[in-house]
Motif scaffolding. Structure first.
Motif, PDB file in Angstrom:
ATOM      1  N   VAL A  30       0.827  -1.204   0.000  1.00  0.00           N
ATOM      2  CA  VAL A  30       0.000   0.000   0.000  1.00  0.00           C
ATOM      3  C   VAL A  30       0.861   1.253   0.000  1.00  0.00           C
ATOM      4  N   GLY A  31       1.912   1.294   0.812  1.00  0.00           N
ATOM      5  CA  GLY A  31       2.779   2.465   0.687  1.00  0.00           C
ATOM      6  C   GLY A  31       3.598   2.856   1.878  1.00  0.00           C
ATOM      7  N   SER A  32       2.974   3.319   2.966  1.00  0.00           N
ATOM      8  CA  SER A  32       3.743   3.906   4.061  1.00  0.00           C
ATOM      9  C   SER A  32       4.439   2.823   4.876  1.00  0.00           C
ATOM     10  N   VAL A  79       7.767  -0.633  -5.220  1.00  0.00           N
ATOM     11  CA  VAL A  79       8.332  -0.101  -3.977  1.00  0.00           C
ATOM     12  C   VAL A  79       7.949   1.367  -3.838  1.00  0.00           C
ATOM     13  N   THR A  80       7.879   1.828  -2.593  1.00  0.00           N
ATOM     14  CA  THR A  80       7.581   3.224  -2.312  1.00  0.00           C
ATOM     15  C   THR A  80       8.700   3.822  -1.474  1.00  0.00           C
ATOM     16  N   LYS A 152       6.483   3.325  -7.072  1.00  0.00           N
ATOM     17  CA  LYS A 152       5.051   3.587  -6.919  1.00  0.00           C
ATOM     18  C   LYS A 152       4.850   4.854  -6.097  1.00  0.00           C
ATOM     19  N   MET A 153       4.035   5.763  -6.618  1.00  0.00           N
ATOM     20  CA  MET A 153       3.737   7.020  -5.918  1.00  0.00           C
ATOM     21  C   MET A 153       2.351   6.953  -5.317  1.00  0.00           C
ATOM     22  N   THR A 154       2.209   7.434  -4.096  1.00  0.00           N
ATOM     23  CA  THR A 154       0.920   7.480  -3.419  1.00  0.00           C
ATOM     24  C   THR A 154       0.549   8.923  -3.103  1.00  0.00           C
ATOM     25  N   ALA A 199       6.965  13.350 -14.790  1.00  0.00           N
ATOM     26  CA  ALA A 199       8.119  13.120 -13.924  1.00  0.00           C
ATOM     27  C   ALA A 199       8.622  11.684 -14.013  1.00  0.00           C
ATOM     28  N   GLY A 200       7.906  10.828 -14.751  1.00  0.00           N
ATOM     29  CA  GLY A 200       8.329   9.444 -14.930  1.00  0.00           C
ATOM     30  C   GLY A 200       7.473   8.419 -14.238  1.00  0.00           C
ATOM     31  N   CYS A 201       6.441   8.844 -13.533  1.00  0.00           N
ATOM     32  CA  CYS A 201       5.598   7.907 -12.786  1.00  0.00           C
ATOM     33  C   CYS A 201       4.727   7.086 -13.722  1.00  0.00           C
ATOM     34  N   ARG A 202       4.749   5.756 -13.523  1.00  0.00           N
ATOM     35  CA  ARG A 202       3.894   4.870 -14.297  1.00  0.00           C
ATOM     36  C   ARG A 202       2.977   4.047 -13.395  1.00  0.00           C
TER      37      ARG A 202
END
Length: 388
Positions: A30-32, A79-80, A152-154, A199-202
């Motif tokens: 999920v992220g954090s 990964v985040t 991975k961006m959240t 910015a490159g986020c996919r």
């Protein structure tokens, strides 16, 4: 709410991650992550005036490199940065939008037996997304230190800016009608999505507590007390999301995490997905849904029947981040089999139910327990799916 007639495909060079992205992954996150002790100390030193902003960012950089390597070592394909540069999962993003300001609220957000620090955001001017939003650089750094996985961006979902404060936190002089607010909110998020793509986020994840609140009788009553009409919010939030996502590039994967509240191992809302399932799964144009299924508070898997056949993924959040006890592999496999009664197994993935630290305080487990849970997700995904 009509989409703009303009192309959103960026001319920027493609991210090094683009060739290997196939999000969501059978084993996902999920992220954090729990803030490390060096990071906590650096924040304390910064607040005390001992460490300047540049030195703090240097510590953040080093700790993010470390946790990215650990995630890759475990075998995660996404990964985040653990949200290591944030104090909150949502406010740090929202209060840097044009037209939004953070402020010290009268009281914190109330969870089960505990409240957060007294912080909130309000809309004081026309909404917008600026090209210098700091989280664009945060993503670029993450992408630059990721080696074998997909960065991975959240970010918080657009509905988060509206639901908890409602009309009272939106300046009526700026937005006399909420129709104008929602239209600008959708445009702001379209620009944000375009910005992260450039910015490159996919692989972008929208974190959203509101869809779970719409399943909670208590939260619906609180919304009515604020002067909102929750009976119309499903349609409004779906329209905002779809407008924001319209025309996105084919190689940008967008997921929606439906969260029931996550602070110091407690929660806010409870209730199965049935009240929102038809709209959420059938009418919101994301590629995947991260769904909390770690306790009975989430109800059964029956609402998954609304997931379009052969289209979209449901990422089952069966591994809890609220305690350190490690789930049994057999139990997880049995739960995946149970969910497969309502949606094809090929449309399922596995993850923790939420992040481990939606705020900088973090949940009540150790870092090693956190890593063990992520490793268990990878282990079970490899046992269940041939393509994990």
């Amino acid at each position: 709410m009509q989409p703009r007639n303009e192309s959103h495909r960026s001319d920027a060079s493609l991210s090094s991650n683009e060739a290997r992205v196939r999000a969501p992954f059978r084993a996902d996150t999920v992220g954090s992550l729990l803030r490390s002790e060096p990071l906590k100390q650096a924040r304390r030193d910064h607040q005390a005036g001992v460490l300047d902003a540049s030195a703090l960012r240097g510590v953040e950089d080093e700790e993010i490199r470390r946790i990215v390597a650990r995630q890759e070592q475990i075998g995660l394909k996404a990964v985040t940065d653990g949200e290591f540069r944030r104090a909150w999962w949502h406010f740090d993003f929202l209060d840097r939008l044009t037209g939004v300001e953070g402020y010290e609220a009268e009281q914190g957000i109330q969870f089960q037996g505990v409240a957060t620090k007294a912080r909130s955001v309000r809309v004081i001017d026309k909404l917008g997304f600026a090209d210098d939003h700091p989280m664009l650089d945060d993503f670029r750094f993450l992408d630059g230190v990721t080696r074998t996985a997909t960065a991975k961006m959240t970010i918080p979902s657009p509905s988060v800016l509206h639901f908890r404060g409602g009309r009272r936190n939106i300046d009526s002089g700026v937005y006399p009608s909420l129709d104008g607010f929602f239209a600008d909110l959708a445009d702001t998020y379209r620009d944000a999505i375009r910005g992260f793509y450039a910015a490159g986020c996919r692989y972008l994840q929208l974190d959203d507590t509101v869809w779970a609140y719409l399943c909670s009788a208590k939260e619906l009553e609180a919304a009515r007390a604020r002067g909102d009409d929750p009976d119309h919010l499903q349609r409004i939030y779906a329209e905002v999301l779809n407008h924001a996502l319209a025309g996105r590039p084919d190689d940008l994967h967008v997921s929606l995490h439906v969260c029931r509240g996550n602070f110091r191992s407690t929660w806010i809302s409870e209730g199965g997905y049935e009240p929102v399932a038809e709209t959420l799964f059938g009418k919101v144009d994301v590629d995947a849904y991260f769904l909390e299924y770690d306790t009975e508070r989430a109800g059964g898997f029956e609402p998954l029947r609304f997931l379009p056949e052969g289209h979209k993924q449901a990422v089952l959040g069966l591994v809890t981040t609220k305690s350190g006890e490690l789930e049994s592999g057999e139990a997880l496999e049995a739960r995946i089999a149970e969910a497969s009664r309502f949606v094809a197994r090929d449309q399922l993935c596995l993850s923790p139910q939420c992040g481990f630290a939606s705020t900088e305080e973090g949940n009540l487990l150790s870092e090693e327990e956190q890593w063990a849970k992520l490793a268990r997700v990878v282990e079970i995904a490899r046992r269940v799916w041939d393509d994990a």
